[in-house]
Design a protein around this motif. Structure first.
Motif, PDB file in Angstrom:
ATOM      1  N   ALA A  35       0.832  -1.204   0.000  1.00 37.42           N
ATOM      2  CA  ALA A  35       0.000   0.000   0.000  1.00 37.42           C
ATOM      3  C   ALA A  35       0.866   1.254   0.000  1.00 37.42           C
ATOM      4  O   ALA A  35       0.450   2.302   0.483  1.00 37.42           O
ATOM      5  CB  ALA A  35      -0.928   0.003   1.218  1.00 37.42           C
ATOM      6  N   ALA A  36       2.077   1.157  -0.542  1.00 37.69           N
ATOM      7  CA  ALA A  36       3.020   2.261  -0.545  1.00 37.69           C
ATOM      8  C   ALA A  36       2.802   3.161  -1.761  1.00 37.69           C
ATOM      9  O   ALA A  36       2.231   2.739  -2.765  1.00 37.69           O
ATOM     10  CB  ALA A  36       4.450   1.711  -0.546  1.00 37.69           C
ATOM     11  N   PRO A  37       3.279   4.406  -1.703  1.00 35.29           N
ATOM     12  CA  PRO A  37       3.153   5.294  -2.862  1.00 35.29           C
ATOM     13  C   PRO A  37       4.082   4.858  -3.992  1.00 35.29           C
ATOM     14  O   PRO A  37       5.103   4.202  -3.764  1.00 35.29           O
ATOM     15  CB  PRO A  37       3.565   6.666  -2.309  1.00 35.29           C
ATOM     16  N   ALA A  38       3.716   5.232  -5.199  1.00 35.15           N
ATOM     17  CA  ALA A  38       4.546   4.928  -6.359  1.00 35.15           C
ATOM     18  C   ALA A  38       5.512   6.076  -6.600  1.00 35.15           C
ATOM     19  O   ALA A  38       5.102   7.195  -6.903  1.00 35.15           O
ATOM     20  CB  ALA A  38       3.676   4.714  -7.594  1.00 35.15           C
ATOM     21  N   THR A  39       6.789   5.807  -6.438  1.00 35.86           N
ATOM     22  CA  THR A  39       7.853   6.771  -6.695  1.00 35.86           C
ATOM     23  C   THR A  39       8.982   6.019  -7.381  1.00 35.86           C
ATOM     24  O   THR A  39       8.976   4.779  -7.424  1.00 35.86           O
ATOM     25  CB  THR A  39       8.372   7.388  -5.382  1.00 35.86           C
TER      26      THR A  39
END
Length: 311
Positions: free
Chosen positions: A194-198
């Motif tokens: 559930a982490a951000p996309a970077t």
């Protein structure tokens, strides 16, 4: 004093009401102090009027706006995302995917005859298992209490490693900083991404990470498809390295017809609908209302974007 707020490129009725309820008034962009943007990154204005102090973006994941240079073009403007606005709905979907996998529901749903002896060795439970929540932000914090209620232990992974707190989350929950994520894979029964996309999180889950999981492990992705190496995932699923995958997001997306993931029996794919439109609009309107109230009061805004991290 009411705050002039512009909404563009169109003005949904729900947002007009939300702005007014938050202490603002709808205004033309040239006269506004804030802008609520409700469309894609590609249409964002090249220039903003000098009076714009704050921009509310419409999504929790803002990688498209970062890639389009929107934040870079407007360094003096505060940006907020919709992070947290949709957390409960997406967390519910993540839990549904995980439970469906652990309970072997894909095979149950395909069955056309009584196959109890075939199924029983594969039917599991979350009770007593360890679930790693990789990205313990809004979605993770909404999911963790449900996992704990079902008897699972949780390892929360966030960037800082600071203890995760929130409603329904007891003190002392195991929290691991992202830099020590490699220690999590061998001890997790299941993983929710559930982490951000970077750029830093691209292929966060690859062949090395999947190899450290267990033959009954389910990997759930409700973040962005780019966080998982699709080729490595297909290989692990085919080899039985892991038990299965529940994917609301894929790479590529949309997942094309004929892609190997469609044919694998230990995969559940939902077409990026963990946040359906019938609940999304109301949730975003509530987020906007609260941020307009905070902006008017001079308080900290919800979901501020850090340009240095891209979320």
């Amino acid at each position: 004093m009411t705050i002039p707020v512009a909404v563009a490129p169109e003005v949904p009725d729900e947002l007009r009401a939300a702005i007014e309820a938050g202490g603002g008034e709808l205004a033309a962009l040239a006269d506004a102090r804030a802008l609520v943007w409700v469309s894609e990154a590609g249409g964002f204005p090249e220039q903003l009027p000098t009076g714009i102090e704050w921009v509310q973006l419409p999504a929790a994941g803002i990688e498209d706006f970062v890639a389009a240079g929107v934040l870079e073009r407007h360094p003096g403007v505060r940006f907020t995302s919709a992070a947290g606005a949709f957390s409960a709905t997406v967390a519910e979907h993540a839990l549904a995917l995980l439970l469906a996998g652990v309970r072997y529901l894909p095979e149950h749903l395909r069955a056309t005859t009584w196959r109890q002896q075939d199924f029983l060795p594969h039917v599991g439970t979350l009770r007593g298992s360890t679930v790693a929540v990789v990205g313990a932000g809004g979605i993770g914090k909404a999911l963790i209490p449900s996992l704990l209620t079902l008897g699972a232990e949780v390892i929360a992974v966030n960037r800082s490693g600071r203890p995760v707190t929130g409603s329904g989350i007891p003190d002392g929950i195991t929290t691991v900083p992202a830099e020590r994520l490699d220690t999590v894979w061998p001890v997790a029964d299941h993983v929710v991404v559930a982490a951000p996309a970077t750029p830093a999180t691209a292929h966060l889950v690859g062949s090395a990470e999947l190899a450290l999981l267990r033959p009954n492990s389910w990997v759930i992705n409700v973040a962005r498809g780019s966080l998982i190496d699709t080729e490595a995932l297909v290989a692990a699923l085919r080899a039985g390295t892991i038990g299965g995958a529940g994917l609301d997001v894929t790479d590529p997306e949309p997942l094309p017809d004929g892609h190997p993931l469609w044919a694998l029996p230990n995969v559940i794919i939902t077409p990026h609908d963990s946040n359906p439109p019938q609940v999304r609009v109301a949730a975003f309107a509530a987020h906007v209302r609260e941020n307009v109230r905070r902006f008017a009061a001079g308080d900290d805004l919800l979901a501020p974007v850090d340009p240095s991290t891209g979320y």
